[in-house]
Design a protein around this motif. Sequence first.
Motif, PDB file in Angstrom:
ATOM      1  N   LEU A   1     -12.018  76.633 -19.936  1.00  0.00           N
ATOM      2  CA  LEU A   1     -13.343  76.636 -19.011  1.00  0.00           C
ATOM      3  C   LEU A   1     -14.502  76.722 -19.626  1.00  0.00           C
ATOM      4  O   LEU A   1     -14.453  78.299 -19.191  1.00  0.00           O
ATOM      5  N   LYS A   2     -14.910  76.697 -19.880  1.00  0.00           N
ATOM      6  CA  LYS A   2     -16.555  76.997 -20.715  1.00  0.00           C
ATOM      7  C   LYS A   2     -17.230  76.669 -19.071  1.00  0.00           C
ATOM      8  O   LYS A   2     -17.710  77.224 -18.491  1.00  0.00           O
ATOM      9  N   GLU A   3     -18.219  75.143 -19.343  1.00  0.00           N
ATOM     10  CA  GLU A   3     -19.087  74.827 -18.072  1.00  0.00           C
ATOM     11  C   GLU A   3     -19.018  73.918 -17.867  1.00  0.00           C
ATOM     12  O   GLU A   3     -18.988  72.774 -19.373  1.00  0.00           O
ATOM     13  N   PHE A   4     -18.828  73.410 -17.143  1.00  0.00           N
ATOM     14  CA  PHE A   4     -18.932  71.788 -16.057  1.00  0.00           C
ATOM     15  C   PHE A   4     -19.962  71.507 -16.036  1.00  0.00           C
ATOM     16  O   PHE A   4     -20.898  72.020 -14.995  1.00  0.00           O
ATOM     17  N   TYR A   5     -20.343  70.170 -16.353  1.00  0.00           N
ATOM     18  CA  TYR A   5     -21.774  69.251 -16.159  1.00  0.00           C
ATOM     19  C   TYR A   5     -21.286  68.090 -15.043  1.00  0.00           C
ATOM     20  O   TYR A   5     -20.764  67.673 -16.054  1.00  0.00           O
ATOM     21  N   PRO A   6     -21.528  67.888 -13.995  1.00  0.00           N
ATOM     22  CA  PRO A   6     -21.548  66.890 -13.142  1.00  0.00           C
ATOM     23  C   PRO A   6     -22.383  65.616 -13.809  1.00  0.00           C
ATOM     24  O   PRO A   6     -23.443  65.952 -14.126  1.00  0.00           O
ATOM     25  N   ALA A   7     -21.701  64.542 -13.693  1.00  0.00           N
ATOM     26  CA  ALA A   7     -22.087  63.610 -13.820  1.00  0.00           C
ATOM     27  C   ALA A   7     -23.488  62.892 -13.188  1.00  0.00           C
ATOM     28  O   ALA A   7     -23.054  63.469 -12.152  1.00  0.00           O
ATOM     29  N   GLU A   8     -24.431  61.952 -13.881  1.00  0.00           N
ATOM     30  CA  GLU A   8     -25.418  61.761 -12.999  1.00  0.00           C
ATOM     31  C   GLU A   8     -24.757  61.232 -11.402  1.00  0.00           C
ATOM     32  O   GLU A   8     -23.420  60.367 -11.489  1.00  0.00           O
ATOM     33  N   LYS A   9     -25.362  60.793 -10.393  1.00  0.00           N
ATOM     34  CA  LYS A   9     -25.668  60.159  -9.179  1.00  0.00           C
ATOM     35  C   LYS A   9     -24.531  58.916  -9.275  1.00  0.00           C
ATOM     36  O   LYS A   9     -23.320  59.040  -8.505  1.00  0.00           O
ATOM     37  N   GLU A  10     -24.712  58.391  -9.935  1.00  0.00           N
ATOM     38  CA  GLU A  10     -24.328  57.056 -10.251  1.00  0.00           C
ATOM     39  C   GLU A  10     -22.895  56.305 -10.713  1.00  0.00           C
ATOM     40  O   GLU A  10     -21.710  55.543 -10.279  1.00  0.00           O
ATOM     41  N   HIS A  11     -22.281  57.757 -11.331  1.00  0.00           N
ATOM     42  CA  HIS A  11     -21.405  57.851 -11.551  1.00  0.00           C
ATOM     43  C   HIS A  11     -20.329  58.211 -10.877  1.00  0.00           C
ATOM     44  O   HIS A  11     -18.476  58.266 -11.166  1.00  0.00           O
ATOM     45  N   GLN A  12     -20.357  59.220  -9.930  1.00  0.00           N
ATOM     46  CA  GLN A  12     -19.685  59.661  -8.931  1.00  0.00           C
ATOM     47  C   GLN A  12     -19.164  58.606  -7.907  1.00  0.00           C
ATOM     48  O   GLN A  12     -20.015  57.458  -7.135  1.00  0.00           O
ATOM     49  N   ASP A  13     -17.747  57.930  -7.205  1.00  0.00           N
ATOM     50  CA  ASP A  13     -17.249  57.362  -7.000  1.00  0.00           C
ATOM     51  C   ASP A  13     -17.840  56.139  -7.612  1.00  0.00           C
ATOM     52  O   ASP A  13     -17.307  55.688  -6.270  1.00  0.00           O
ATOM     53  N   PHE A  14     -17.411  55.521  -8.374  1.00  0.00           N
ATOM     54  CA  PHE A  14     -17.602  54.654  -9.049  1.00  0.00           C
ATOM     55  C   PHE A  14     -16.311  53.725  -8.924  1.00  0.00           C
ATOM     56  O   PHE A  14     -16.972  52.970  -8.443  1.00  0.00           O
ATOM     57  N   TYR A  15     -15.604  53.498  -8.426  1.00  0.00           N
ATOM     58  CA  TYR A  15     -14.097  53.067  -8.999  1.00  0.00           C
ATOM     59  C   TYR A  15     -14.585  52.334  -6.780  1.00  0.00           C
ATOM     60  O   TYR A  15     -14.053  51.582  -7.447  1.00  0.00           O
ATOM     61  N   ARG A  16     -14.769  53.693  -6.542  1.00  0.00           N
ATOM     62  CA  ARG A  16     -14.687  52.762  -4.586  1.00  0.00           C
ATOM     63  C   ARG A  16     -16.102  51.918  -4.325  1.00  0.00           C
ATOM     64  O   ARG A  16     -16.640  51.254  -3.510  1.00  0.00           O
ATOM     65  N   ASN A  17     -16.911  52.276  -5.960  1.00  0.00           N
ATOM     66  CA  ASN A  17     -18.014  51.579  -5.490  1.00  0.00           C
ATOM     67  C   ASN A  17     -18.816  49.778  -6.147  1.00  0.00           C
ATOM     68  O   ASN A  17     -19.194  49.017  -5.951  1.00  0.00           O
TER      69      ASN A  17
END
Length: 221
Positions: A175-191
Amino acid sequence: MKHLLFALVLLLGFTSCAQSRKEKQTASQKTPAQKEVAIPRDSLAVATFAGGCFWCTEEAAEKLKGVHDVVSGYTGGATKNPTYEQVSTGLTGHAEAVQIYYDPKVISYQTLLEAFFAAHDPTTLNRQGPDVGTQYRSAIFYRTPQEKAQIEAYIKNLNATRAFQAPIVTEVAALKEFYPAEKEHQDFYRNNPNNPYMRAVSTPKVEKFKKKMEGKLKEGE
């Protein structure tokens, strides 16, 4: 070129992970039964996996007992702070991935490996179902030499016992660098339960995952 399965999915009116972004629908947030009791993040261990579209990978990991948080994001490439659109081109080198924060006293890294291989097909190179491209590759990103050895031993055993019908092509990389995705992609399945991609691709995968990981899921899952 898209696989014939992808063409069939399109004909049925469904879309790929990237295309479904434009078809979001609102739904409820996580329920209390789907969360662990909060503990300080610095007390948690972290694991990073890529198993195709991160919407489904995130949801599967969220269901595991001992997992406190899952963040969808991008890793494995060279582009700094990539956007969803950039990663979706397949030109950044990044894979859609999830960062899992878990309590090692409740769930082991070995169980996370079991869950990872239960949640996707690790034998298809640079694709998962209708999603094609290096951004959808199967990959595990290790943090220590011990994790690397554990991953390689686990994969060796799966291949030796022919757990899958074809050899595993999962990438094993530091692992080098992990970049969090945009807010809209967090919990996308449930939303977005009514999103065509969720109904056609993600939900069947999650249900299959739940059956394979029975006994290791949070209460209510």
